[in-house]
Design a protein around this motif. Structure first.
Motif, PDB file in Angstrom:
ATOM      1  N   VAL A   9       0.804  -1.253   0.013  1.00  0.00           N
ATOM      2  CA  VAL A   9       0.124   0.078  -0.014  1.00  0.00           C
ATOM      3  C   VAL A   9       0.907   1.246   0.043  1.00  0.00           C
ATOM      4  O   VAL A   9       2.069   1.369   0.560  1.00  0.00           O
ATOM      5  N   TYR A  10       0.257   2.249  -0.776  1.00  0.00           N
ATOM      6  CA  TYR A  10       1.105   3.655  -0.624  1.00  0.00           C
ATOM      7  C   TYR A  10       0.328   4.636   0.182  1.00  0.00           C
ATOM      8  O   TYR A  10      -0.862   4.451  -0.243  1.00  0.00           O
ATOM      9  N   VAL A  11       0.956   5.343   1.105  1.00  0.00           N
ATOM     10  CA  VAL A  11       0.190   6.252   1.680  1.00  0.00           C
ATOM     11  C   VAL A  11       1.082   7.598   2.124  1.00  0.00           C
ATOM     12  O   VAL A  11       2.282   7.416   1.952  1.00  0.00           O
ATOM     13  N   PRO A  12       0.367   8.750   2.028  1.00  0.00           N
ATOM     14  CA  PRO A  12       1.097   9.894   2.656  1.00  0.00           C
ATOM     15  C   PRO A  12       2.066   9.745   3.940  1.00  0.00           C
ATOM     16  O   PRO A  12       1.481   9.041   4.751  1.00  0.00           O
ATOM     17  N   ARG A  13       3.148  10.203   3.681  1.00  0.00           N
ATOM     18  CA  ARG A  13       4.230   9.877   4.867  1.00  0.00           C
ATOM     19  C   ARG A  13       3.817  10.263   6.162  1.00  0.00           C
ATOM     20  O   ARG A  13       3.806   9.600   7.289  1.00  0.00           O
ATOM     21  N   SER A  14       2.676  11.340   6.077  1.00  0.00           N
ATOM     22  CA  SER A  14       1.966  11.678   7.401  1.00  0.00           C
ATOM     23  C   SER A  14       1.009  10.757   7.994  1.00  0.00           C
ATOM     24  O   SER A  14       0.789  10.838   9.067  1.00  0.00           O
ATOM     25  N   HIS A  15       0.547   9.833   7.547  1.00  0.00           N
ATOM     26  CA  HIS A  15      -0.389   8.917   7.660  1.00  0.00           C
ATOM     27  C   HIS A  15       0.291   7.330   7.930  1.00  0.00           C
ATOM     28  O   HIS A  15      -0.412   6.329   8.219  1.00  0.00           O
ATOM     29  N   THR A  16       1.434   7.231   7.687  1.00  0.00           N
ATOM     30  CA  THR A  16       2.204   5.959   7.665  1.00  0.00           C
ATOM     31  C   THR A  16       1.915   5.428   9.196  1.00  0.00           C
ATOM     32  O   THR A  16       1.773   4.117   9.309  1.00  0.00           O
ATOM     33  N   GLU A  17       2.384   5.921  10.190  1.00  0.00           N
ATOM     34  CA  GLU A  17       2.278   5.133  11.568  1.00  0.00           C
ATOM     35  C   GLU A  17       0.800   4.703  12.000  1.00  0.00           C
ATOM     36  O   GLU A  17       0.529   3.653  12.384  1.00  0.00           O
ATOM     37  N   GLU A  65       2.046  15.715  -7.011  1.00  0.00           N
ATOM     38  CA  GLU A  65       3.512  14.739  -6.281  1.00  0.00           C
ATOM     39  C   GLU A  65       3.110  15.015  -4.888  1.00  0.00           C
ATOM     40  O   GLU A  65       2.795  15.913  -4.188  1.00  0.00           O
ATOM     41  N   ALA A  66       3.460  13.810  -4.291  1.00  0.00           N
ATOM     42  CA  ALA A  66       3.029  13.700  -2.647  1.00  0.00           C
ATOM     43  C   ALA A  66       4.301  12.886  -2.250  1.00  0.00           C
ATOM     44  O   ALA A  66       4.675  11.738  -2.787  1.00  0.00           O
ATOM     45  N   ALA A  67       5.000  13.080  -1.075  1.00  0.00           N
ATOM     46  CA  ALA A  67       5.690  12.348  -0.504  1.00  0.00           C
ATOM     47  C   ALA A  67       5.087  11.045   0.255  1.00  0.00           C
ATOM     48  O   ALA A  67       3.992  11.465   1.233  1.00  0.00           O
ATOM     49  N   GLU A  68       5.224   9.985  -0.228  1.00  0.00           N
ATOM     50  CA  GLU A  68       4.694   8.796   0.375  1.00  0.00           C
ATOM     51  C   GLU A  68       5.597   7.817   0.753  1.00  0.00           C
ATOM     52  O   GLU A  68       6.771   7.741   0.435  1.00  0.00           O
ATOM     53  N   ASP A  69       4.883   6.673   1.398  1.00  0.00           N
ATOM     54  CA  ASP A  69       5.751   5.586   2.007  1.00  0.00           C
ATOM     55  C   ASP A  69       5.048   4.357   1.258  1.00  0.00           C
ATOM     56  O   ASP A  69       3.726   4.436   1.099  1.00  0.00           O
ATOM     57  N   ARG A  70       5.876   3.397   0.768  1.00  0.00           N
ATOM     58  CA  ARG A  70       5.278   2.137   0.397  1.00  0.00           C
ATOM     59  C   ARG A  70       5.625   1.310   1.499  1.00  0.00           C
ATOM     60  O   ARG A  70       6.507   0.826   2.051  1.00  0.00           O
ATOM     61  N   ILE A  71       4.592   0.473   1.929  1.00  0.00           N
ATOM     62  CA  ILE A  71       4.326  -0.495   3.105  1.00  0.00           C
ATOM     63  C   ILE A  71       4.045  -1.763   2.613  1.00  0.00           C
ATOM     64  O   ILE A  71       3.285  -2.074   1.526  1.00  0.00           O
ATOM     65  N   GLU A  72       4.914  -2.735   2.837  1.00  0.00           N
ATOM     66  CA  GLU A  72       4.819  -4.075   2.474  1.00  0.00           C
ATOM     67  C   GLU A  72       4.697  -5.083   3.474  1.00  0.00           C
ATOM     68  O   GLU A  72       5.451  -4.808   4.596  1.00  0.00           O
ATOM     69  N   CYS A  73       3.669  -6.060   3.560  1.00  0.00           N
ATOM     70  CA  CYS A  73       3.662  -6.739   4.683  1.00  0.00           C
ATOM     71  C   CYS A  73       2.935  -8.174   4.114  1.00  0.00           C
ATOM     72  O   CYS A  73       2.667  -8.215   3.040  1.00  0.00           O
ATOM     73  N   VAL A  74       3.018  -9.171   5.049  1.00  0.00           N
ATOM     74  CA  VAL A  74       2.237 -10.405   4.420  1.00  0.00           C
ATOM     75  C   VAL A  74       0.883 -10.107   5.521  1.00  0.00           C
ATOM     76  O   VAL A  74       0.709  -9.957   6.572  1.00  0.00           O
TER      77      VAL A  74
END
Length: 109
Positions: A9-17, A65-74
Motif C-alpha cells: 500500500v502507498y500512503v502519504p508519509r504523514s499517515h504511515t504510522e 506529487e506527494a511524499a509517500e511511503d510504500r508499505i509491504e507486509c504479509v
C-alpha cells in the motif's frame, strides 16, 4: 496452514504510522510469534485528480506529487477482509492505491 498474501500500500508519509497500527491490529504482518511486521520505503506518489474526484491533496485536472511511503507486509487469508477494511478506514485518500497477491511462504506449523 492458511494461504499467505503479500500486501503493498502507498500512503502519504504523514499517515504511515496510523496506517501501520491499524492494519497490524487487524492482523497484517503476523510472522511466527511477531506481529505488525512490515517493510517501509519512501518514495513519491504522482496522480492527477479527474472530474468528480474529491482529492485529499491537489486540484482537479492538475498533476500532483506527494511524499509517500510504500508499505509491504504479509497477511494470512482469514485476516484479509479485516485488514483491507482497516486500510480503507485509516487511509486519507479517496481511493487508496494498494495491491495484494498470494505468495509462497514457509511457515512453521
Amino acid at each position: 496452514m492458511n494461504e499467505l498474501h503479500a500486501l503493498v500500500v502507498y500512503v502519504p508519509r504523514s499517515h504511515t504510522e496510523p496506517l501501520l497500527a491499524a492494519i497490524g491490529d487487524a492482523g497484517a504482518g503476523r510472522i511466527g510469534k511477531y506481529s505488525h511486521c512490515s517493510f517501509v520505503m519512501p518514495g513519491t506518489g504522482r496522480f492527477t485528480p479527474q472530474d468528480g474526484a474529491q482529492p485529499y491533496l491537489g486540484r482537479i485536472g492538475k498533476p500532483e506529487e506527494a511524499a509517500e511511503d510504500r508499505i509491504e507486509c504479509v497477511v494470512e487469508q482469514p485476516f484479509m477482509g479485516a485488514v483491507i477494511a482497516a486500510l480503507r478506514a485509516t487511509h486519507p485518500y479517496e481511493e487508496p492505491a494498494f495491491m495484494s497477491w498470494p505468495v509462497e511462504g514457509w511457515r512453521r506449523p
